[in-house]
Design an enzyme around this catalytic site. Structure first.
Site, short mmCIF file in Angstrom:
data_model
loop_
_atom_site.label_atom_id
_atom_site.label_comp_id
_atom_site.label_asym_id
_atom_site.label_seq_id
_atom_site.Cartn_x
_atom_site.Cartn_y
_atom_site.Cartn_z
CG ASP A 7 -1.78 1.16 1.39
OD1 ASP A 7 -2.26 1.66 0.36
OD2 ASP A 7 -1.99 1.61 2.53
CD GLU A 9 -3.09 8.33 0.26
OE1 GLU A 9 -3.52 9.15 1.08
OE2 GLU A 9 -3.70 8.03 -0.79
#
Length: 199
Positions: A7, A9
Site C-alpha cells: 500500500d 498511504e
C-alpha cells in the site's frame, strides 16, 4: 517467483487526505479507508465536501507537493527492490501519486484516475478495477507470482489475506484486534525482516 505488493498511504507516505484536511482547515476530510471500508462511498463524500468549499485538484496538488515520504520509507523501498520485484497498489490517483513516486525513486504503482473538469473541479473518479488490491494480487498469482503484501487499512485486507505472506503495517488498534492472525509491525526494519523471511 515472488512479488511484493505494498500500500502507499500510511505505509510509505503520510495520508494525503489528512494532510489536505489540515492544510485546508476542513476536518471532515480526515476520514480515510481506516475509518470507512467502502471506498466509493468515501470518495463521493470527499468530492461533495470539495465542491461545497470550491476546492479542486490544484489545491490538493499544492498540498501534495509539500508531502515527503515517511522517514526511512525510501531506504526501505530501495533495499526491498534490490531483493525482489515490488509494486505499489494504491487506491489513490495518478494525479496525486506522481510527485510522491518521484520522491520514492519512481517505483511501479498501480492506482486510479480522477475525473477533472476544465476548471480543475474534481467531478468523479475511475477505479482501475473493482476490489483493485485483491484483484491485482490474484491476477499476479495467475501469471506465476507468489505475492507478499502489506498495508494498513481495511482496503488492504483482501490482498494481505490472499497472499502467500501478508502483514499489517502501522495499522489501527481496531484493525489489528479484528485480524489477530495477521502479523503487525510498526517499523520498516521489522517489516523488511518479515518480508525477507517470506521470500
Amino acid at each position: 517467483m515472488e512479488i511484493v505488493c505494498l500500500d502507499l498511504e500510511g505505509v510509505l507516505v503520510p495520508e494525503i487526505w489528512i494532510a489536505f484536511a489540515e492544510a485546508s482547515g476542513i476536518p471532515e476530510l480526515k476520514k480515510t479507508t481506516r475509518d470507512e471500508p467502502d471506498y466509493a462511498k468515501l470518495m463521493n463524500y470527499r468530492i461533495a465536501i470539495l465542491k461545497e468549499h470550491g476546492l479542486g485538484l490544484k489545491e490538493i496538488q499544492e498540498t501534495i507537493a509539500k508531502i515527503d515520504p515517511m522517514p526511512g520509507a525510501k531506504e526501505f523501498l530501495d533495499e526491498l527492490r534490490s531483493l525482489t520485484q515490488v509494486i505499489i497498489i494504491s487506491d489513490t490517483f495518478n494525479q496525486f501519486a506522481t510527485p510522491l513516486m518521484k520522491k520514492l525513486g519512481w517505483p511501479t504503482i498501480f492506482c486510479n484516475t480522477l475525473e477533472v473538469a476544465d476548471n480543475g473541479e474534481i467531478t468523479g473518479f475511475r477505479m482501475r478495477i473493482e476490489k483493485s488490491k485483491y484483484t491485482t494480487v490474484k491476477a499476479l498469482q495467475s501469471i506465476g507470482y507468489d505475492t507478499i503484501a502489506s498495508g494498513d487499512s481495511y482496503n488492504d485486507l483482501g490482498m494481505i489475506k490472499a497472499s502467500k505472506a501478508g502483514f499489517l503495517f502501522k495499522s489501527t488498534d481496531k484493525i489489528k484486534q479484528d485480524n489477530p492472525d495477521l502479523p503487525a509491525f510498526e517499523t520498516y526494519e521489522e517489516l523488511l525482516a518479515a518480508i525477507k523471511a517470506a521470500l
